[in-house]
Write an enzyme that holds these catalytic residues in place. Structure first.
Site, PDB file in Angstrom:
ATOM      1  N   HIS A  41     -31.799  -5.767 -15.692  1.00  0.00           N
ATOM      2  CA  HIS A  41     -31.863  -6.860 -16.670  1.00  0.00           C
ATOM      3  C   HIS A  41     -30.982  -8.027 -16.261  1.00  0.00           C
ATOM      4  CE1 HIS A  41     -34.106  -4.308 -19.451  1.00  0.00           C
ATOM      5  NE2 HIS A  41     -33.366  -3.343 -18.923  1.00  0.00           N
ATOM      6  N   GLU A  81       1.025  -7.421  -3.823  1.00  0.00           N
ATOM      7  CA  GLU A  81       0.511  -7.168  -5.179  1.00  0.00           C
ATOM      8  C   GLU A  81       1.115  -5.877  -5.740  1.00  0.00           C
ATOM      9  OE1 GLU A  81      -1.324  -8.017  -2.556  1.00  0.00           O
ATOM     10  OE2 GLU A  81      -3.125  -9.146  -3.130  1.00  0.00           O
ATOM     11  N   GLY A 132      -6.650   3.240   5.100  1.00  0.00           N
ATOM     12  CA  GLY A 132      -6.566   3.024   3.644  1.00  0.00           C
ATOM     13  C   GLY A 132      -7.878   3.297   2.928  1.00  0.00           C
ATOM     14  N   ARG A 133      -8.978   2.781   3.469  1.00  0.00           N
ATOM     15  CA  ARG A 133     -10.266   2.923   2.771  1.00  0.00           C
ATOM     16  C   ARG A 133     -10.887   4.313   2.946  1.00  0.00           C
ATOM     17  NH1 ARG A 133      -9.991  -1.012   6.511  1.00  0.00           N
ATOM     18  NH2 ARG A 133     -11.213  -0.856   8.421  1.00  0.00           N
ATOM     19  N   GLU A 141     -15.002  -4.063   4.928  1.00  0.00           N
ATOM     20  CA  GLU A 141     -13.719  -4.173   5.620  1.00  0.00           C
ATOM     21  C   GLU A 141     -13.812  -3.441   6.962  1.00  0.00           C
ATOM     22  OE1 GLU A 141      -9.772  -2.438   4.191  1.00  0.00           O
ATOM     23  OE2 GLU A 141      -9.480  -4.508   3.579  1.00  0.00           O
ATOM     24  N   LYS A 165      -0.005   2.596   1.398  1.00  0.00           N
ATOM     25  CA  LYS A 165       0.206   3.172   2.727  1.00  0.00           C
ATOM     26  C   LYS A 165       1.409   2.514   3.396  1.00  0.00           C
ATOM     27  CE  LYS A 165      -2.106   3.965   7.107  1.00  0.00           C
ATOM     28  NZ  LYS A 165      -3.283   3.781   7.934  1.00  0.00           N
ATOM     29  N   LYS A 172      -3.116 -13.583   3.535  1.00  0.00           N
ATOM     30  CA  LYS A 172      -1.869 -13.050   2.959  1.00  0.00           C
ATOM     31  C   LYS A 172      -0.695 -13.929   3.363  1.00  0.00           C
ATOM     32  CE  LYS A 172      -2.974  -8.099   3.310  1.00  0.00           C
ATOM     33  NZ  LYS A 172      -2.629  -6.849   3.957  1.00  0.00           N
TER      34      LYS A 172
HETATM   35  O1  F6P Z   1      -5.271  -6.105   2.807  1.00  0.00           O
HETATM   36  C1  F6P Z   1      -6.124  -5.076   3.104  1.00  0.00           C
HETATM   37  C2  F6P Z   1      -5.440  -3.744   3.034  1.00  0.00           C
HETATM   38  O2  F6P Z   1      -4.599  -3.581   4.125  1.00  0.00           O
HETATM   39  C3  F6P Z   1      -6.440  -2.609   2.946  1.00  0.00           C
HETATM   40  O3  F6P Z   1      -6.954  -2.242   4.163  1.00  0.00           O
HETATM   41  C4  F6P Z   1      -5.648  -1.555   2.264  1.00  0.00           C
HETATM   42  O4  F6P Z   1      -6.450  -0.558   1.726  1.00  0.00           O
HETATM   43  C5  F6P Z   1      -4.936  -2.382   1.217  1.00  0.00           C
HETATM   44  O5  F6P Z   1      -4.650  -3.607   1.858  1.00  0.00           O
HETATM   45  C6  F6P Z   1      -3.696  -1.779   0.641  1.00  0.00           C
HETATM   46  O6  F6P Z   1      -2.739  -1.480   1.611  1.00  0.00           O
HETATM   47  P1  F6P Z   1      -1.513  -0.553   1.278  1.00  0.00           P
HETATM   48  O7  F6P Z   1      -2.032   0.792   0.930  1.00  0.00           O
HETATM   49  O8  F6P Z   1      -0.674  -0.544   2.524  1.00  0.00           O
HETATM   50  O9  F6P Z   1      -0.778  -1.169   0.127  1.00  0.00           O
END
Ligand code: F6P
Length: 546
Positions: A382, A210, A265-266, A351, A204, A510
């Site tokens: 199990h 990452e 995002g979620r 979250e 987003k 972060k």
């Molecule tokens: O660090 C949490 C977060 O902001 C989430 O809410 C989000 O889904 C994820 O990182 C990824 O964010 P982006 O889509 O901006 O890479």
């Protein structure tokens, strides 16, 4: 008024002082199962008869929700709103699954035409890929799609692609890389042919470390193979709200799929973030997923609270968590294909509702989001179900089962469902000392052996659970199921008075990590950090291979 101060909340606390056991509930009301089973159409039912509630408690909970303005909040989810004030954003993911021709205005503009215009672009792109018109640099069609994203830009599409495996008939294989651990990218790429691989960089913000690190490494991997920077374009598309950063990264604007800041995002798998889903199962099935979610949206919007499935499930969390004090919720899909569902729910719910301040910034005076966890049945039986049955912690459980499966092992299917039913039964009714003793006597055990074994074999029972039973795991049903949990999360947040749509708590980590990257690379020293961190930095540096 905060939840815990509300007179009806206090009345519910009083009711909880004299709770009948589940066995007593069932014995005292022959209509219980019918009264506490709710349907969505003819392919999904929710049975809450094994929750420690009766219809009068449910009515009190529904009245509490009404008095806490839930009707207005639900209406707000389908009109313009300011549900995310700390980020100054509206929350309108329901628009993503509205039919063309519907109207939902944001800042005076109907957003539905833009939603459907983007869906049309996704449809066109899928056609190009599926028919081989979109080719890789060598002229061969795309065979593998690697989604690079994390959190909401990974968990939803990854979960759905796995859940809909029987519908993945387009010939496109999907892969998901999220972790900054290089093992994730390396092991995913290892068996793939760069010439037939397409990367979808999903973010987003297009600034998540990452994702950007993995995307840069993936581009190098491709470039090593094709040797020409201009050809990389054929293997990279982006999904984002940030046009500028996408172009800066080197992905052409026409290869970018967009969504909007009013999609959290979620809650975003219904947007272009769902592109890998459409590539894997085909656009029509992606539409069926959206339609399933829209069905649940309409159910939420129009159904009285007493029969409203997401509202009732959210109210059960209030009951179990805030009134009865159960700290966690277990979710157990009896479906191997739903393997990633608990992880998806963890982000969705934890979250969203892992918050300690109210919308006005004052501290909450009641518990907010419970710990959400789980795994698939029957495996989890199990592994950790022992604690659910006889541990000192009560975990309200949600079982999710599917009656039909395209996989043709009927005996397996019956065993799977039988196990799910048995768990709900055992949790609710347990096994009394008298029954255990009678059983051991029938086995011919001595009195002494029986008295040794008896305490360990008694099952306390009276442990609450819900069963969600679906006819089959289809795209439509899955859409409804996911939307059910989205709305459950939303309703909980309304009752707790928190902002379910921001996530500031993840920012500090972060920021600290980005400083520590320099420290570990030897570019800065660790003295700005705590003694514990300094000590570990020293150890990492000492142990680092040259
Ligand atoms: O660090 C949490 C977060 O902001 C989430 O809410 C989000 O889904 C994820 O990182 C990824 O964010 P982006 O889509 O901006 O890479």
């Amino acid at each position: 008024m905060p939840l815990s101060q509300h007179p009806l909340f206090k009345a519910l606390q009083q009711s909880a002082q004299h709770l009948p056991s589940l066995a007593e509930h069932f014995a005292g009301n022959r209509q219980r199962v019918q009264q506490l089973t709710f349907h969505l159409g003819d392919n999904l039912l929710v049975d809450i008869s094994r929750q420690q509630v009766c219809t009068s408690v449910l009515q009190q909970l529904c009245e509490l929700a009404r008095q806490m303005n839930l009707p207005k909040a639900i209406a707000g989810l389908f009109t313009d709103n300011n549900f995310n004030p700390t980020e100054q954003r509206a929350v309108l993911h329901t628009a993503l699954r509205m039919p063309a021709g519907a109207t939902l205005e944001h800042k005076g503009v109907n957003v539905i035409p833009s939603v459907h215009a983007e869906l049309a672009r996704i449809r066109h792109f899928c056609q190009q890929v599926h028919t081989g018109k979109w080719c890789g640099y060598s002229g061969q069609p795309i065979q593998d799609v690697v989604n690079i994203g994390i959190g909401g830009s990974d968990l939803g599409p990854a979960m759905v692609c796995e859940a809909l495996t029987p519908y993945c008939t387009t010939g496109i294989r999907t892969h998901f890389v999220s972790n900054i651990d290089p093992a994730h990218l390396a092991t995913t790429l290892e068996p793939l042919n760069p010439a037939t691989t397409l990367f979808v960089v999903s973010s987003k913000s297009f600034g998540t470390d990452e994702t950007m690190s993995n995307a840069i490494a993936a581009r190098k991997w491709l470039l090593n193979d094709c040797g020409d920077d201009s050809l990389v374009q054929l293997h990279f598309v982006a999904v984002s709200t940030n046009h500028q950063k996408v172009v800066e990264f080197g992905i052409a604007a026409e290869n970018m799929f967009t969504f909007w800041d009013w999609v959290g995002g979620r809650f975003s798998l219904w947007s272009a973030i769902g592109l890998p889903i459409a590539l894997a199962v085909g656009f029509e099935r992606f539409e069926a997923l959206l339609a399933g979610a829209h069905t649940m949206d309409e159910h939420l919007r129009t159904t009285p609270f007493e029969q409203n499935i997401p509202v009732l499930l959210a109210l059960l969390t209030i009951w179990n968590h805030n009134i009865l004090g159960h700290a966690s919720e277990g979710v157990f899909p009896y479906s191997q294909l739903m393997h990633r569902f608990p992880a998806f729910l963890q982000q969705l719910n934890m979250e969203s509702n892992g918050k300690s301040v109210m919308l006005d910034g004052t501290p909450v005076s009641h518990a907010t989001g419970p710990i959400v966890w789980g795994d698939v049945g029957s495996n989890s039986q199990h592994a950790f179900f022992q604690l659910l049955h006889q541990g000192t912690t009560v975990v309200p459980a949600e079982f999710i089962g599917f009656v039909n499966s395209p996989y043709d092992f009927p005996a397996h299917r019956h065993k799977l469902l039988a196990n799910m039913l048995a768990q709900a039964e055992a949790l609710a009714f347990g096994k009394s000392a008298a029954d255990v003793e009678a059983g051991l006597k029938a086995e011919g055990l001595s009195e002494q052996r029986i008295s040794e074994l008896l305490p360990s074999k008694v099952m306390p029972g009276n442990r609450p659970s819900t069963v969600i039973l679906c006819k089959e795991l289809t795209p439509h049903t899955l859409g409804s199921l996911i939307a059910l949990y989205e709305h459950k999360t939303f309703v909980q947040g309304v009752l707790w008075g928190v902002n379910s749509f921001d996530q500031w708590g993840v920012e500090l980590g972060k920021k600290l990590a980005s400083g520590l990257v320099d420290t570990l690379a030897g570019k800065s020293n660790a003295t700005a950090h705590s003694a514990a961190t300094q000590n570990l930095v020293k150890q990492i540096v000492d142990w680092k291979a040259p």
